[in-house]
Design a protein around this motif. Structure first.
Motif, short mmCIF file in Angstrom:
data_model
loop_
_atom_site.label_atom_id
_atom_site.label_comp_id
_atom_site.label_asym_id
_atom_site.label_seq_id
_atom_site.Cartn_x
_atom_site.Cartn_y
_atom_site.Cartn_z
N THR A 37 -3.39 5.64 -2.64
CA THR A 37 -3.12 6.08 -1.27
C THR A 37 -1.97 7.09 -1.23
OG1 THR A 37 -1.92 4.00 -1.19
CG2 THR A 37 -3.99 4.10 0.00
N ASP A 38 -0.97 6.90 -2.09
CA ASP A 38 0.17 7.83 -2.11
C ASP A 38 -0.23 9.18 -2.68
OD1 ASP A 38 3.15 8.27 -1.89
OD2 ASP A 38 2.91 8.61 -4.03
N TYR A 39 -1.00 9.17 -3.75
CA TYR A 39 -1.43 10.44 -4.37
C TYR A 39 -2.31 11.24 -3.40
CZ TYR A 39 0.40 9.43 -9.02
OH TYR A 39 1.23 9.20 -10.10
N ALA A 80 4.06 -1.63 3.16
CA ALA A 80 4.05 -0.38 2.40
C ALA A 80 5.46 -0.07 1.93
CB ALA A 80 3.53 0.75 3.28
N ASP A 81 5.57 0.79 0.92
CA ASP A 81 6.87 1.11 0.35
C ASP A 81 7.59 2.22 1.12
OD1 ASP A 81 4.94 2.92 -0.48
OD2 ASP A 81 5.85 3.23 -2.45
N HIS A 82 6.89 2.90 2.00
CA HIS A 82 7.39 3.96 2.88
C HIS A 82 6.15 4.50 3.58
CE1 HIS A 82 5.55 6.67 -0.01
NE2 HIS A 82 6.16 5.98 -0.96
N ALA A 83 6.33 5.34 4.56
CA ALA A 83 5.19 5.97 5.21
C ALA A 83 5.16 7.45 4.79
CB ALA A 83 5.28 5.78 6.72
N TYR A 94 11.58 6.15 -0.73
CA TYR A 94 10.74 6.47 -1.89
C TYR A 94 10.15 5.19 -2.50
CZ TYR A 94 12.55 11.23 -1.76
OH TYR A 94 12.86 12.50 -1.37
N THR A 95 9.22 5.40 -3.43
CA THR A 95 8.44 4.30 -4.01
C THR A 95 9.30 3.25 -4.72
OG1 THR A 95 6.53 5.71 -4.23
CG2 THR A 95 6.58 3.78 -5.64
N GLY A 96 10.20 3.70 -5.59
CA GLY A 96 11.01 2.75 -6.38
C GLY A 96 11.80 1.84 -5.47
N LEU A 150 -1.05 0.97 -10.36
CA LEU A 150 -1.24 2.08 -11.29
C LEU A 150 0.12 2.71 -11.64
CD1 LEU A 150 -4.56 3.82 -10.15
CD2 LEU A 150 -4.20 1.80 -11.56
N LYS A 151 1.03 2.76 -10.66
CA LYS A 151 2.37 3.27 -10.93
C LYS A 151 3.21 2.18 -11.60
CE LYS A 151 3.11 6.38 -7.02
NZ LYS A 151 3.84 6.57 -5.76
N ASP A 152 3.94 2.53 -12.64
CA ASP A 152 4.83 1.57 -13.31
C ASP A 152 5.84 0.95 -12.35
OD1 ASP A 152 6.33 3.93 -12.98
OD2 ASP A 152 6.33 4.41 -15.12
N VAL A 174 0.87 -1.18 0.00
CA VAL A 174 0.00 0.00 0.00
C VAL A 174 0.91 1.23 0.00
CG1 VAL A 174 -1.87 1.21 1.15
CG2 VAL A 174 -1.76 -1.29 1.26
N ASP A 175 0.89 1.94 -1.12
CA ASP A 175 1.83 3.05 -1.32
C ASP A 175 1.58 4.16 -0.29
OD1 ASP A 175 3.50 5.05 -2.58
OD2 ASP A 175 3.28 3.92 -4.45
N GLN A 176 2.59 4.42 0.53
CA GLN A 176 2.58 5.49 1.55
C GLN A 176 1.76 5.14 2.80
OE1 GLN A 176 1.08 9.80 2.04
NE2 GLN A 176 2.38 9.98 0.21
N MET A 177 1.50 3.87 3.06
CA MET A 177 0.70 3.53 4.26
C MET A 177 1.55 3.55 5.52
SD MET A 177 -1.84 0.34 5.03
CE MET A 177 -2.79 0.29 6.55
ZN ZN Z 1 5.43 5.31 -2.68
#
Ligand code: ZN
Ligand code: ZN
Length: 556
Positions: free
Chosen positions: A314-316, A361-364, A90-92, A172-174, A49-52
């Protein structure tokens, strides 16, 4: 005589005893050898979950339904103290680290974008000029995992099954899709904002599967945006969030206040990325994930398959509205429904005890810095441009006028090493001067040089995190950490992430399903431990660069 007779009887008795015991041991050994390996699940589902932030599980708990996050929390294993132990967050790098069991030092994804000193160009983590887009004509399809240095869980599954396991990623993000699926994946799918299609690239195959083309024909994103975004619960129930209209929230293009209802049909034309910026983007992701399950028959073969799902919206929403907005809470309450829906599909399609799932998550994310300082907490906004401009003047004064700095951002200074060599300047010397210069500015907490990191002396605290994120080929010459609560942020609204502070590093880590006991652990664990744990449960090799440890509490 009697004594001898008794002794020989005793010997026979002991002999019998040994023989019986021996055969029992042999029998036990036989049983154990059968059960020595875990019975593999049909499917592994890895959810990011991106940014959870971890505290979203706690903060919104009373408002979640019974079949989403609560089902994972009560039926699975919850690590309350799982952290990213590197920077930048970060996400990557986050997605790559979860699935490779390593940090940027090994997997090489040092950020979302970095400066490539060899080609002297800025590079995006999944960009690949050698591949062609599928499902779109836009550059958003020219992506692949080419820049990832090490193997993933999926790659190891492929090797262990003689390539019979299927491995597929969706987001949704590549980068959320490509870096989770890995180099050997069958497919990764992501969203193209220009066509609103789910797309891929020729890295994986020469044309999109028919079912993906059919899915795109349904124009799901358009129909998800055909209604206004209203709150799931009556708005007065959102007592865990700040009021609906605060100065800390950003605005959609075309809106005057950050308030419900958000008129999505009217906003649709002003932002091609709108589907990513609202919770309906997560609905699109679940719908597509269910199509993957069905059409690719995941969990239906003789080998374990892997489905990696990353929820991007969630990140956006976090970036736009910050971590305290009703929009953010509503996005998580709606994600809870997506998770419940996904679990239901997995139960029905793969079978209740046939899949193992993890969620992280990939980061908070940080608090909005203005909100923090308004409440007497630490926080501020730094602008790097004037700092770098004065650094350039300082270097010109010392070494003579030239462009020593090739590229910068709030966390990095890349120097022109070719020029520095030509001018016979000591690289360590110029790096140290840059670090000493920037540390003098308010908002900068640390500045560490690449030369220092290569000597490997940083082994504790924030310096250890910088070391774990440092890759010799790709990282910069000077690595900067801002002070706690500070952001290099072009607006005063919303929020971001990227630091090594707890608010950016502390994320959920839930395991659920086949072979997973119910329980919780409060010891600090690393997200790099996820891949070795899952690989242990699958009886397969760890990814090549893996540095994490299997989490013994879930390996019962
Ligand atoms: Zn992210
Ligand atoms: Zn982000």
């Amino acid at each position: 005589m009697n004594v001898i007779k008794f002794n020989s009887l005793k010997s026979v008795f002991f002999l019998l005893l040994i023989l019986t015991a021996g055969s029992t041991i042999a029998q036990n050994a036989k049983t154990e050898s059968k059960e020595i390996f875990y019975k593999k699940p049909k499917l592994v589902v890895g959810i990011v979950v991106d940014q959870m932030r971890y505290d979203y599980l706690v903060r919104f708990y009373d408002k979640y339904g019974e079949n989403g996050f609560k089902r994972l929390l009560t039926g699975g294993f919850n690590y309350t103290n799982a952290v990213f132990d590197y920077v930048p967050t970060y996400t990557g790098c986050g997605h790559a680290s979860i699935f490779t069991g390593s940090g940027p030092a090994n997997h090489g994804i040092v950020s979302n974008d970095w400066y490539d000193r060899y080609s002297r160009k800025a590079l995006y983590c999944v960009s690949d000029s050698t591949v062609k887009p599928l499902g779109t004509t836009s550059v958003s399809g020219k992506m692949s995992p080419r820049n990832l240095f090490t193997s993933t869980i999926g790659d190891e599954l492929k090797l262990a099954s003689n390539f019979r396991s299927k491995v597929i990623g969706v987001a949704l993000k590549d980068r959320g899709s490509i870096l989770t699926a890995g180099s050997g994946a069958d497919a990764a799918y992501w969203h193209d904002p220009y066509s609103n299609n789910m797309i891929s690239s020729t890295y994986y195959f020469n044309e999109l599967p028919k079912w993906v083309e059919n899915f795109n024909k349904r124009k799901v994103a358009d129909s998800l945006l055909s209604k206004s975004w209203t709150t799931l619960l009556p708005i007065e129930k959102y007592t865990e969030s700040t009021p609906d209209n605060t100065p800390y929230e950003g605005l959609f293009d075309g809106e005057k206040t950050p308030t419900f209802p958000h008129n999505l049909p009217a906003l649709k034309d002003s932002s091609s990325e709108l589907i990513r910026q609202v919770p309906m983007g997560n609905t699109l992701t679940t719908m597509f994930a269910k199509e993957i399950l069905k059409n690719e028959k995941l969990g239906k073969g003789n080998e374990t398959d892997l489905l990696a799902i990353s929820y991007t919206s969630t990140d956006y929403v976090g970036h736009m509205f910050g971590i305290n907005a009703i929009e953010l809470q509503d996005t998580y309450l709606r994600l809870d429904i997506e998770i419940a829906d996904l679990l239901k599909s997995l139960d029905e399609y793969v079978g209740k005890d046939n899949y193992t799932l993890f969620l992280s998550a990939d980061h908070a994310a940080a608090n909005n810095p203005v909100f923090s300082s308004d409440n007497n907490l630490k926080g501020g906004i730094i602008s790097m441009k004037p700092i770098i401009d004065s650094l350039k003047g300082y270097l010109n004064n010392i070494y003579g006028t030239a462009d020593y700095i090739m590229n910068t951002n709030s966390q990095n200074i890349y120097l022109d090493r070719v020029l520095i060599e030509k001018k016979n300047i000591n690289l360590r010397d110029i790096q140290e001067r840059c670090a000493r210069f920037v540390i003098g500015f308010e908002g900068v907490a640390t500045a560490v040089t690449a030369s220092d990191l290569l000597s490997g002396t940083h082994r504790s605290g924030m310096y250890e995190l910088i070391q774990n994120g440092f890759n010799q080929k790709r990282s910069s010459d000077v690595i900067i950490q801002l002070q706690s609560g500070w952001l290099s942020w072009s607006t005063k609204t919303g929020t971001s992430h990227g630091s090594g502070y707890r608010y950016d590093t502390h994320v959920p880590l839930l395991f659920y399903g086949k072979n997973i006991p119910q329980g919780k652990g409060h010891n600090q664990v690393s997200i790099m431990d996820i891949a070795p744990t899952i690989c242990t449960l699958l009886n397969i090799e760890f990814p090549s660069g893996s540095v994490g440890k299997p989490l013994v509490e879930v390996l019962k």
